[in-house]
Design an enzyme around this catalytic site. Structure first.
Site, PDB file in Angstrom:
ATOM      1  N   ARG A 117       0.964  -1.293   0.286  1.00  0.00           N
ATOM      2  CA  ARG A 117       0.202  -0.153  -0.412  1.00  0.00           C
ATOM      3  C   ARG A 117       0.980   1.145   0.169  1.00  0.00           C
ATOM      4  O   ARG A 117       1.947   1.523   0.382  1.00  0.00           O
ATOM      5  CB  ARG A 117      -1.163  -0.100   1.397  1.00  0.00           C
ATOM      6  CG  ARG A 117      -1.357  -0.896   1.291  1.00  0.00           C
ATOM      7  CD  ARG A 117      -3.299  -0.568   2.065  1.00  0.00           C
ATOM      8  NE  ARG A 117      -2.790   0.456   3.490  1.00  0.00           N
ATOM      9  CZ  ARG A 117      -2.183  -0.881   4.928  1.00  0.00           C
ATOM     10  NH1 ARG A 117      -2.542  -2.222   4.025  1.00  0.00           N
ATOM     11  NH2 ARG A 117      -1.780  -0.230   5.825  1.00  0.00           N
ATOM     12  N   TYR A 138      -0.925  -3.872  -7.285  1.00  0.00           N
ATOM     13  CA  TYR A 138      -0.979  -4.753  -6.741  1.00  0.00           C
ATOM     14  C   TYR A 138      -1.816  -4.358  -5.289  1.00  0.00           C
ATOM     15  O   TYR A 138      -1.537  -3.010  -4.878  1.00  0.00           O
ATOM     16  CB  TYR A 138       0.513  -3.829  -5.537  1.00  0.00           C
ATOM     17  CG  TYR A 138       0.885  -5.468  -4.851  1.00  0.00           C
ATOM     18  CD1 TYR A 138       1.763  -6.497  -5.552  1.00  0.00           C
ATOM     19  CD2 TYR A 138       1.240  -5.432  -3.292  1.00  0.00           C
ATOM     20  CE1 TYR A 138       2.446  -7.506  -4.435  1.00  0.00           C
ATOM     21  CE2 TYR A 138       1.305  -6.404  -2.599  1.00  0.00           C
ATOM     22  CZ  TYR A 138       1.518  -7.259  -3.002  1.00  0.00           C
ATOM     23  OH  TYR A 138       2.796  -8.462  -2.276  1.00  0.00           O
ATOM     24  N   GLY A 159      -4.609  -3.831  -2.235  1.00  0.00           N
ATOM     25  CA  GLY A 159      -5.020  -3.532  -2.191  1.00  0.00           C
ATOM     26  C   GLY A 159      -5.853  -2.003  -2.997  1.00  0.00           C
ATOM     27  O   GLY A 159      -6.009  -1.047  -3.248  1.00  0.00           O
ATOM     28  N   LYS A 208      -9.631  -2.422   0.461  1.00  0.00           N
ATOM     29  CA  LYS A 208      -9.446  -1.745   1.286  1.00  0.00           C
ATOM     30  C   LYS A 208     -10.299  -0.227   0.714  1.00  0.00           C
ATOM     31  O   LYS A 208     -11.375   0.659   1.571  1.00  0.00           O
ATOM     32  CB  LYS A 208      -8.390  -1.363   1.630  1.00  0.00           C
ATOM     33  CG  LYS A 208      -7.317  -2.400   2.099  1.00  0.00           C
ATOM     34  CD  LYS A 208      -7.725  -3.090   3.260  1.00  0.00           C
ATOM     35  CE  LYS A 208      -6.740  -3.829   4.014  1.00  0.00           C
ATOM     36  NZ  LYS A 208      -7.066  -5.006   4.237  1.00  0.00           N
ATOM     37  N   HIS A 236     -12.829  -3.451   9.847  1.00  0.00           N
ATOM     38  CA  HIS A 236     -11.070  -3.828   9.544  1.00  0.00           C
ATOM     39  C   HIS A 236     -10.826  -4.882  10.189  1.00  0.00           C
ATOM     40  O   HIS A 236     -10.687  -5.194  11.147  1.00  0.00           O
ATOM     41  CB  HIS A 236     -10.027  -3.100   9.584  1.00  0.00           C
ATOM     42  CG  HIS A 236      -8.574  -3.323   9.201  1.00  0.00           C
ATOM     43  ND1 HIS A 236      -7.705  -3.079   9.736  1.00  0.00           N
ATOM     44  CD2 HIS A 236      -8.494  -4.149   8.164  1.00  0.00           C
ATOM     45  CE1 HIS A 236      -6.463  -3.640   8.956  1.00  0.00           C
ATOM     46  NE2 HIS A 236      -6.881  -4.629   7.941  1.00  0.00           N
ATOM     47  N   SER A 280      -2.814  -4.627   9.910  1.00  0.00           N
ATOM     48  CA  SER A 280      -2.358  -6.057   9.540  1.00  0.00           C
ATOM     49  C   SER A 280      -0.600  -6.545  10.104  1.00  0.00           C
ATOM     50  O   SER A 280       0.064  -6.114  10.214  1.00  0.00           O
ATOM     51  CB  SER A 280      -1.778  -5.155   7.494  1.00  0.00           C
ATOM     52  OG  SER A 280      -2.414  -4.558   6.898  1.00  0.00           O
ATOM     53  N   CYS A 314      -0.582  -8.370  12.251  1.00  0.00           N
ATOM     54  CA  CYS A 314      -1.026  -8.818  13.805  1.00  0.00           C
ATOM     55  C   CYS A 314      -1.596 -10.161  13.804  1.00  0.00           C
ATOM     56  O   CYS A 314      -2.408 -10.771  15.141  1.00  0.00           O
ATOM     57  CB  CYS A 314      -1.625  -7.275  14.633  1.00  0.00           C
ATOM     58  SG  CYS A 314      -0.507  -6.395  14.309  1.00  0.00           S
ATOM     59  N   THR A 324      -5.385 -13.203  10.475  1.00  0.00           N
ATOM     60  CA  THR A 324      -5.342 -14.604   9.780  1.00  0.00           C
ATOM     61  C   THR A 324      -5.327 -15.662  10.266  1.00  0.00           C
ATOM     62  O   THR A 324      -6.179 -16.497  10.759  1.00  0.00           O
ATOM     63  CB  THR A 324      -4.518 -14.692   8.110  1.00  0.00           C
ATOM     64  OG1 THR A 324      -4.837 -13.642   7.590  1.00  0.00           O
ATOM     65  CG2 THR A 324      -4.930 -15.634   7.725  1.00  0.00           C
ATOM     66  N   ASP A 376     -10.784 -10.531   7.420  1.00  0.00           N
ATOM     67  CA  ASP A 376     -10.341  -9.328   7.274  1.00  0.00           C
ATOM     68  C   ASP A 376     -10.827  -8.441   7.564  1.00  0.00           C
ATOM     69  O   ASP A 376     -10.631  -7.221   7.945  1.00  0.00           O
ATOM     70  CB  ASP A 376      -8.974  -8.807   5.560  1.00  0.00           C
ATOM     71  CG  ASP A 376      -8.042  -7.411   5.557  1.00  0.00           C
ATOM     72  OD1 ASP A 376      -8.179  -7.963   6.635  1.00  0.00           O
ATOM     73  OD2 ASP A 376      -8.430  -7.315   4.845  1.00  0.00           O
ATOM     74  N   ARG A 394       2.012 -12.249  -0.843  1.00  0.00           N
ATOM     75  CA  ARG A 394       0.854 -12.361  -0.581  1.00  0.00           C
ATOM     76  C   ARG A 394       0.359 -13.816  -1.171  1.00  0.00           C
ATOM     77  O   ARG A 394       0.912 -14.149  -2.426  1.00  0.00           O
ATOM     78  CB  ARG A 394      -0.071 -10.860  -1.301  1.00  0.00           C
ATOM     79  CG  ARG A 394      -0.266  -9.919  -0.172  1.00  0.00           C
ATOM     80  CD  ARG A 394      -0.821 -10.061   0.619  1.00  0.00           C
ATOM     81  NE  ARG A 394      -0.560  -8.775   1.920  1.00  0.00           N
ATOM     82  CZ  ARG A 394      -1.231  -8.176   2.480  1.00  0.00           C
ATOM     83  NH1 ARG A 394      -2.377  -9.172   2.732  1.00  0.00           N
ATOM     84  NH2 ARG A 394      -0.973  -6.872   3.499  1.00  0.00           N
TER      85      ARG A 394
END
Length: 622
Positions: free
Chosen positions: A84, A223, A225, A232, A252, A274, A276, A279, A301, A402
């Site tokens: 991002r 790439y 988002g 997003k 989020h 992200s 943390c 998933t 997410d 990813r």
């Protein structure tokens, strides 16, 4: 219907597209972007396979080993286009105050004047893909429709996985249905006869949102988002504006189902920045000693949450797939995720093994003593060996590499994941990556105190954004990069929803904070995390049921050592104290940082949060 400015380019509108506003918009955008052709995606499997093969032929995709990773592909991006770009992301609301101090703002007319020449002819030599997608189950009262125009077939195939994409969306849209218009270009027009590159993009990048007109314009990046505009851009930045105007929440957050041994099922929505453990938590596998407990994934997410007629907050996952961070994922940290990506997956910026499979850092950590691969092709297409890594520090996979995979690949997928009604939320969890100060788990004593906890959360930065790594930044509600309007107005929106539900006599979800990342004196994580987080989740569920004890402290309610289940884990009371306790000096410093945040967000900052902070300071002084 052909637009007069399209100079002979056929619009080729399929018979199943009946929405006049959509047809006119595609014509206008084609006239501006000047693609060589227009292709209307139908979302079929045959279309997906054909586009993937075209990407293989173009060198963008490499087909992976059909035995070890069937129907899967690897893409390597340009090294300048890997994450991002928050400094190039804009909220172009009519008034600067509407965007607030945490967003980049440019006046809409000024931004349109900047983008117009960039988009003029931006798709020359390329095909414009018309990508129809539903965010959420088709026809759900919580779902909304978007149409993305893109000159990237990589976007088209990823959107097939990430959303409900295809012909059925046009049926829901009908003749006069509303949609969010999203236009994306890699910003790399091709002259006649010019050879394309494997990953077209442009050094100039803009990711632009117009909240009032619900439009998204993205330029220069292919790439994540930045390009998959349902993610997003729509699901959070535009949808948060829709939610504010219409009385719902776009968050989020992961959503999971927890079933107790008695068969009672609860639903939890959890917000983590992200990298943390979001998933991992959404696909949590209960450890030994938790017989009869079951955790299922609804979303990993994003959550859209709308109050139902009976006052419940009901949530859907607006996405249909996972765009997850690969490094650190293995059979120990996230077995369900590893099982999900065994087939039918698009990998981006991971490493390639000599036998045509994928590899990333951390994949070896699920088996002590497991050797690193002797040779790989890294994410930049270069040779990689353990010796090269030791000498240069070069990573085989990019830290923000990813995987894109359908939710239906997940063996722990919840049976209600696609329920158009959504699921009733029983608790919210807010977590960040903090090595000190923030307890392992804390329960808010009220909705207002919970909103305060979420508003003041901080996290140490990760590779998902461009810039410094490891710096603590305030990330309210894990929404700092994603909120589409003024952050303080967003806090008030949360407070107002709580007030409205309470006025209806509804039982409000409990609110918790969690922090899996406290470190000891040796600099290592004290809490084992991953599946062991079930111990914390079980305490939360028992608090909802009214059967678990907790201890009041200055900022909330936390369990004592005896309040958690320790079967199967050797974790001492001393270790527990290291992850649950906060000394008063550290808390005073933390509150100073809250003061800094509130000063930054002073415009429209709710008085309820100022009063909550004063009450914490009073308890601390006492």
């Amino acid at each position: 219907m052909n637009h007069p400015a399209m100079q002979g380019l056929a619009l080729n509108t399929p018979a199943f597209v009946k929405n006049a506003k959509l047809i006119a918009w595609v014509a206008d955008m084609a006239a501006l972007c000047k693609p060589d052709a227009i292709y209307w995606c139908d979302g079929s499997d045959a279309e997906y396979q054909r586009l993937c093969q075209e990407l293989v032929d173009a060198g963008t995709f490499q087909k992976l080993n059909p035995v070890t990773r069937p129907n899967s592909f690897l893409a390597l991006s340009d090294p300048s286009d890997v994450a991002r770009v928050e400094d190039r992301t804009f909220i172009c609301s009519a008034q600067k105050e509407e965007a607030g101090p945490t967003n980049n703002w440019v006046a809409p007319a000024e931004m349109r004047a900047t983008l117009q020449p960039l988009f003029d002819g931006c798709m020359k030599g390329r095909t414009m893909y018309v990508v129809p997608f539903s965010m959420g189950p088709l026809g759900s009262p919580i779902a909304h429709i978007g149409i993305e125009l893109s000159d990237s077939p990589y976007v088209a195939v990823n959107m097939k996985i990430m959303t409900r994409m295809g012909r059925a969306v046009y049926d829901v849209l009908g003749v006069d249905g509303a949609f969010v218009p999203c236009v994306h270009t890699v910003g790399a027009p091709l002259a006649a006869g010019e050879k394309d590159v494997k990953w077209p993009c442009n050094k100039t990048k803009y990711i632009v949102h117009y909240p009032e007109t619900r439009e998204i314009w993205s330029y220069g990046s292919g790439y994540g988002g930045n390009a998959l505009l349902g993610k997003k851009c729509f699901a959070l930045r535009i949808a948060s504006n829709m939610g504010r105007d219409e009385g719902w929440l776009a968050e989020h957050m992961l959503i999971l189902g927890v079933t107790t041994p008695t068969g009672k099922k609860y639903h939890v929505a959890a917000a983590f920045p992200s990298a943390c453990g979001k998933t991992n938590f959404s696909m949590l596998v209960p450890p030994a000693g938790f017989d009869g407990w079951k955790v299922t994934t609804i979303g990993d997410d994003i959550a859209w949450i709308k109050p139902s007629a009976d006052g419940q907050l009901r949530a859907i996952n607006p996405e249909a797939g996972y765009f997850g961070v690969a490094p650190g994922t293995n059979m120990l940290t996230n077995p369900n995720c590893m099982l999900s990506v065994r087939s039918d997956t698009i990998f981006t910026n991971v490493a390639l093994t000599d036998d045509g499979d994928v590899w990333w850092e951390g994949m070896e950590q699920d088996a002590p003593g497991k050797a690193l691969p002797k040779h790989l092709i890294d994410w930049q297409g270069k040779d990689w060996t353990p010796e090269i890594a030791r000498e240069t520090g070069a990573k085989a996979a990019h830290p923000n590499s990813r995987f894109t995979v359908a939710a239906t690949n997940n063996p722990a997928l919840d049976s209600a994941w696609d329920d158009p009604k959504g699921v009733a939320i029983d608790a919210f969890i807010f977590g960040g990556r903090r090595s000190t100060t923030v307890p392992l788990v804390s329960e808010a004593r009220s909705w207002v105190e919970g909103v305060y906890m979420a508003a003041t959360m901080g996290s140490e930065t990760t590779a998902a954004i461009v810039g410094q790594v490891g710096v603590v930044r305030r990330d309210p509600f894990a929404m700092l990069p994603f909120i589409g309007y003024n952050m303080s107005d967003y806090f008030q929106h949360w407070l107002s929803i709580g007030e409205q539900l309470a006025a209806k006599g509804a039982k409000l979800p409990k609110i918790y904070t969690a922090n899996w990342f406290r470190k000891g004196a040796d600099g290592k994580f004290v809490w084992p995390g991953y599946g062991e987080n079930m111990r914390v989740l079980k305490w939360m569920i028992e608090r909802i049921e009214g059967t678990a004890k907790g201890q009041d402290h200055i900022t909330g309610v936390s369990p004592g050592y005896a309040d958690l289940t320790w079967d199967g884990l050797n974790f001492s009371a001393e270790q527990f104290n290291a992850v649950i306790n906060t000394d008063n000096a550290a808390l005073r410093k933390e509150l100073e940082l809250h003061t800094e945040l509130f000063t930054q967000l002073a415009h429209h900052l709710p008085t309820a949060l100022i009063e909550t902070k004063a009450a914490i300071e009073q308890r601390l002084a006492a």
